[in-house]
Write a protein that holds these residues in place. Structure first.
Motif, mmCIF file in Angstrom:
data_model
loop_
_atom_site.group_PDB
_atom_site.id
_atom_site.type_symbol
_atom_site.label_atom_id
_atom_site.label_comp_id
_atom_site.label_asym_id
_atom_site.label_seq_id
_atom_site.Cartn_x
_atom_site.Cartn_y
_atom_site.Cartn_z
ATOM 1 N N LEU A 162 11.206 7.664 12.633
ATOM 2 C CA LEU A 162 10.909 7.924 11.230
ATOM 3 C C LEU A 162 9.410 7.838 10.981
ATOM 4 O O LEU A 162 8.729 6.974 11.537
ATOM 5 C CB LEU A 162 11.622 6.882 10.355
ATOM 6 N N VAL A 163 8.939 8.696 10.115
ATOM 7 C CA VAL A 163 7.508 8.801 9.848
ATOM 8 C C VAL A 163 7.342 9.130 8.366
ATOM 9 O O VAL A 163 7.946 10.090 7.886
ATOM 10 C CB VAL A 163 6.925 9.928 10.752
ATOM 11 N N PRO A 164 6.545 8.335 7.612
ATOM 12 C CA PRO A 164 6.400 8.618 6.185
ATOM 13 C C PRO A 164 5.217 9.532 5.851
ATOM 14 O O PRO A 164 5.170 10.107 4.766
ATOM 15 C CB PRO A 164 6.153 7.230 5.572
ATOM 16 N N ASN A 165 4.244 9.664 6.807
ATOM 17 C CA ASN A 165 2.998 10.364 6.460
ATOM 18 C C ASN A 165 2.219 10.734 7.724
ATOM 19 O O ASN A 165 2.679 10.490 8.843
ATOM 20 C CB ASN A 165 2.149 9.466 5.544
ATOM 21 N N LEU A 166 1.031 11.312 7.517
ATOM 22 C CA LEU A 166 0.227 11.807 8.647
ATOM 23 C C LEU A 166 -0.116 10.708 9.647
ATOM 24 O O LEU A 166 0.012 10.882 10.857
ATOM 25 C CB LEU A 166 -1.064 12.454 8.114
ATOM 26 N N ARG A 167 -0.542 9.577 9.118
ATOM 27 C CA ARG A 167 -0.929 8.467 10.000
ATOM 28 C C ARG A 167 0.242 8.066 10.904
ATOM 29 O O ARG A 167 0.089 7.885 12.116
ATOM 30 C CB ARG A 167 -1.389 7.280 9.133
ATOM 31 N N PHE B 265 10.530 11.331 6.166
ATOM 32 C CA PHE B 265 11.527 10.888 5.185
ATOM 33 C C PHE B 265 10.950 10.742 3.787
ATOM 34 O O PHE B 265 9.812 10.339 3.597
ATOM 35 C CB PHE B 265 12.214 9.590 5.625
ATOM 36 N N VAL B 266 11.790 11.109 2.840
ATOM 37 C CA VAL B 266 11.437 11.029 1.428
ATOM 38 C C VAL B 266 12.743 10.771 0.679
ATOM 39 O O VAL B 266 13.815 11.149 1.155
ATOM 40 C CB VAL B 266 10.759 12.353 0.967
ATOM 41 N N VAL C 8 7.831 3.966 -0.418
ATOM 42 C CA VAL C 8 6.580 4.364 0.233
ATOM 43 C C VAL C 8 5.414 4.436 -0.751
ATOM 44 O O VAL C 8 4.352 4.978 -0.424
ATOM 45 C CB VAL C 8 6.735 5.708 0.990
ATOM 46 N N ASN C 9 5.650 3.913 -1.961
ATOM 47 C CA ASN C 9 4.565 3.756 -2.918
ATOM 48 C C ASN C 9 3.876 5.068 -3.301
ATOM 49 O O ASN C 9 2.665 5.110 -3.469
ATOM 50 C CB ASN C 9 3.543 2.745 -2.359
ATOM 51 N N ARG C 10 4.660 6.136 -3.388
ATOM 52 C CA ARG C 10 4.081 7.380 -3.913
ATOM 53 C C ARG C 10 5.183 8.239 -4.534
ATOM 54 O O ARG C 10 6.366 7.938 -4.375
ATOM 55 C CB ARG C 10 3.311 8.126 -2.821
ATOM 56 N N SER C 11 4.772 9.296 -5.210
ATOM 57 C CA SER C 11 5.755 10.184 -5.837
ATOM 58 C C SER C 11 6.400 11.068 -4.771
ATOM 59 O O SER C 11 5.859 11.236 -3.669
ATOM 60 C CB SER C 11 5.071 11.062 -6.887
ATOM 61 N N VAL C 12 7.535 11.656 -5.105
ATOM 62 C CA VAL C 12 8.186 12.593 -4.191
ATOM 63 C C VAL C 12 7.230 13.749 -3.884
ATOM 64 O O VAL C 12 7.080 14.155 -2.723
ATOM 65 C CB VAL C 12 9.510 13.102 -4.805
ATOM 66 N N ALA D 26 4.000 13.787 -3.873
ATOM 67 C CA ALA D 26 2.921 13.341 -2.978
ATOM 68 C C ALA D 26 3.441 13.198 -1.546
ATOM 69 O O ALA D 26 2.743 13.554 -0.581
ATOM 70 C CB ALA D 26 2.331 12.025 -3.480
ATOM 71 N N SER D 27 4.653 12.702 -1.391
ATOM 72 C CA SER D 27 5.248 12.627 -0.051
ATOM 73 C C SER D 27 5.326 14.018 0.569
ATOM 74 O O SER D 27 4.909 14.240 1.711
ATOM 75 C CB SER D 27 6.652 12.027 -0.101
ATOM 76 N N LEU D 28 5.866 14.965 -0.208
ATOM 77 C CA LEU D 28 6.065 16.322 0.322
ATOM 78 C C LEU D 28 4.727 16.979 0.662
ATOM 79 O O LEU D 28 4.606 17.686 1.662
ATOM 80 C CB LEU D 28 6.843 17.168 -0.696
#
Lengths: 316, 316
Positions: free
Chosen positions: A84-89, A105-106, A117-121, A123-125
C-alpha cells in the motif's frame, strides 16, 4: 448442483495479513517473525501478498520495516508482492524496495480520507498522478484501492457515485486492478451487487477485487454474493488477523483459511492447501499470543473426525 | 438488486439458544436466569422458541428444568414453544409441561445416533410411532429434526439417502415441519443444495428448516445458499451461544443477531429488532461470564457511527 449463477472456476486470493492484519494488532512483530509467517503461507501455496504499507513509520510503527520485508521476500521465487502506498514518497520507497505492484489507496469518504491520510480525496487523487508518472515505463504495476467503499464508520452510507468516480480516475491513471475495501465491515449483499454492477459500467476494463471484513459476521455471506456476480478476486488475512481499533472485540479481515475452505468446498480452485493454511494460522496465533478469530483452524477440516468416546450424549 | 434467485420475503427464525446453546456450555443457568434471557428475547420480537430438551437430566443436567421453563413461558402470550424429545417418555413429559410442538430427533448417522441416544436409527424411528399415537388428537404438533444431516463427526460424509429416508418416515408420522441439523458444522453450500433439493422430492409437503452451526465459519454462507433455494426457516442461537464439546474454541450455532442483521440488510423481514437482540446477547454474555462469538453485538449495527478522534491514522 448450485442454484446460484455458475461461479468462476479459479479464485485469486491475496493474503493481506502482513499488512491489514498487523497494522492494528497491539503486538508488533519483528521482521524475522513476519518472514517466518510469510514462509508458512508460501508453504501453503500463497503467492500473492500485500506485504506492507509504505506509510509514515510514526503513524504505523508496526509496518516501519516495509522495505526490509519486501527485500527479504524478493528472494522467494514466484511471489507477487504488492504494498500500500498513499503518495509519491511512499511509491518511491516501495519501488526502491522492489515491489511488483504499488496499491494506491484513497477513501471514498472525505472524512475517512482526512482522518487516514490527512488530505482531501481530490488531493490524494492528484498526488496519484505523480505516482503514475513515476511508474510509467517501469515494470511495476499500479493498482487502486478504495477504502470505506461500502460505508464510512464516521459518516455512514457512502454514495456509490463517490466510488465509481474514483474508479474512473484509477482507470485513467492506468491501474491494472481495483480493490474495494470494506474497511470496517459495513458491506452487505445488496451493496456488493450495487457496487460491483456500477463499477463494471464505470470502469469495465478494471478487474475487481473484494476486500471484506468480518466485523459484523457476514464477510463470507458477502463473498457468496461476489461469487454469484462472477467476481474472482478476494483479499483475506490468515487467522482473521487484524481488528478494528474503534470496535474492541470486533474481528477484522475475513480469514484466509475460512475463505479457502468455503471456496474449495464449492468446487472452486484456490491453489491453497488447507492443512498448510491451518499450520500458518497456528504460527500467526503463536506470534500474536492470542487465539485468532478464524474458525476452520480451530475446528479442523470438515472430515477431521472425532473420537466418539470423548463426546457427551443426548445432544440432539 | 440481487444476482441470486429472489429470496423469500419473510423469514422465520426459531431461537434455539435456550436448548442447543445451553446444553454444551460449562456454566449451568438457573431456571430464573433462563427466563430472564427468554424475556429479553421476547422484548426483541422473538416468538418461536425451542426452549429445552426432554432428555435424561443425568445426560444433560443443564436442561433438567425443561418442564419448569416451559411452564413459566406458557404465561407469555403469543409464543410458540417447542422442545426436543428423543422418545415416548420425553414426549409425555413435554406434553404435560405444555409445549406447542414436540421435536422428535434422530441422527442420519448410525454411529452418532448410538452415541447420542444409545439406540439404532431404526429403533428411534420405531419409538416415534408411539409418540405419533400419543399426539394424535391432541393440539400439539409433531416436528422432526435430523441431526448430522450434513455429515457426522465420527464417520464423515452422510449419504443423502439416509436423510431422505428419515424425512419420508417423519412425513408418514404426520410431522408438520422438518429441521436439518448441521450438528458439528459440516454443511457446505453444495451439500445444502443437494439435501434441500432431494428432500423436496422425497417429502414435498414438509416445510424445511435449516439449522446451521458456524463451527467452520461458513454458517451464514450456507444461509445465503438456503435463501437462494427459497428456504424461509432457520434456527439460530442468541450470541452464538453454545459450542462443540469436542472442538474447543469452535463456535456453535449461527448467532441470531448476525443472522437477523444479514436478513434485514437483504430487505427480508424477520420481525426481530436488532437493538433488542443486541441487548439480549449482552444478557446472555453476562449470564455465561464470557464474550460470545456473535459479531454484530460486539461491533454494533451497521450505522452505529464512531468518534473520529478516537481512531488511529493511515490504516489504508
Amino acid at each position: 448442483m448450485s442454484a446460484l449463477a455458475p461461479p468462476p472456476r479459479h479464485i485469486h486470493i491475496t493474503e493481506v495479513g502482513l499488512r491489514d492484519g498487523l497494522q492494528n494488532e497491539p503486538v508488533v512483530l519483528s521482521t524475522e517473525q513476519k518472514l517466518s509467517l510469510a514462509r508458512a503461507l508460501v508453504d501453503a501455496g500463497v503467492h500473492e501478498f500485500e506485504v506492507s504499507s509504505f506509510v509514515s513509520p510514526r503513524a504505523v510503527p508496526a509496518l516501519a520495516d516495509a522495505a526490509e520485508v519486501v527485500e527479504a521476500l524478493r528472494g522467494v521465487a514466484g511471489l507477487h508482492l504488492s504494498a500500500l502506498v498513499p503518495n509519491l514518497r511512499g511509491a518511491e520507497r516501495a519501488l526502491e524496495a522492489g515491489v511488483d505492484s504499488v496499491v494506491l489507496f484513497v477513501s471514498a469518504s472525505e472524512r475517512h480520507n482526512a482522518k487516514n491520510v490527512n488530505r482531501s480525496v481530490a488531493a490524494s487523487l492528484e498526488g496519484f498522478e505523480q505516482v503514475a508518472r513515476l511508474l510509467d515505463g517501469s515494470n511495476v504495476a499500479l493498482r487502486g484501492a478504495i477504502a470505506t467503499a461500502f460505508g464510512c464508520p464516521f459518516t455512514g452510507n457512502v454514495p456509490v457515485e463517490s466510488v465509481t468516480e474514483i474508479a474512473r480516475r484509477f482507470a485513467d491513471l492506468g491501474a491494472t486492478h481495483l480493490s474495494l475495501g470494506d474497511t470496517t465491515g459495513m458491506a452487505t449483499p445488496p451493496l456488493v451487487t450495487e457496487r460491483v454492477t456500477r463499477l463494471r459500467e464505470a470502469a469495465p476494463n478494471l478487474p475487481l477485487t473484494l476486500h471484506f471484513h468480518n466485523t459484523r459476521g457476514i464477510g463470507l455471506a458477502n463473498v457468496m454474493q461476489g461469487l454469484a456476480l462472477g467476481v474472482d478476486r478476494y483479499e483475506s488475512s490468515i487467522g482473521g488477523l487484524g481488528g478494528c481499533p474503534f470496535a474492541p472485540g470486533a474481528s477484522g479481515n475475513i480469514a484466509t483459511e475460512d475463505l479457502a475452505y468455503l471456496l474449495e468446498e464449492m468446487g472452486l480452485e484456490t491453489g491453497l492447501d488447507l492443512e498448510g493454511l491451518i499450520a500458518a494460522a497456528g504460527r500467526a496465533s503463536e506470534l500474536m499470543g492470542r487465539r485468532l478469530p478464524a474458525q476452520v483452524s480451530q475446528a479442523g477440516p470438515r472430515l477431521a473426525l472425532s473420537d466418539c468416546s470423548a463426546v457427551p450424549t443426548a445432544q440432539g
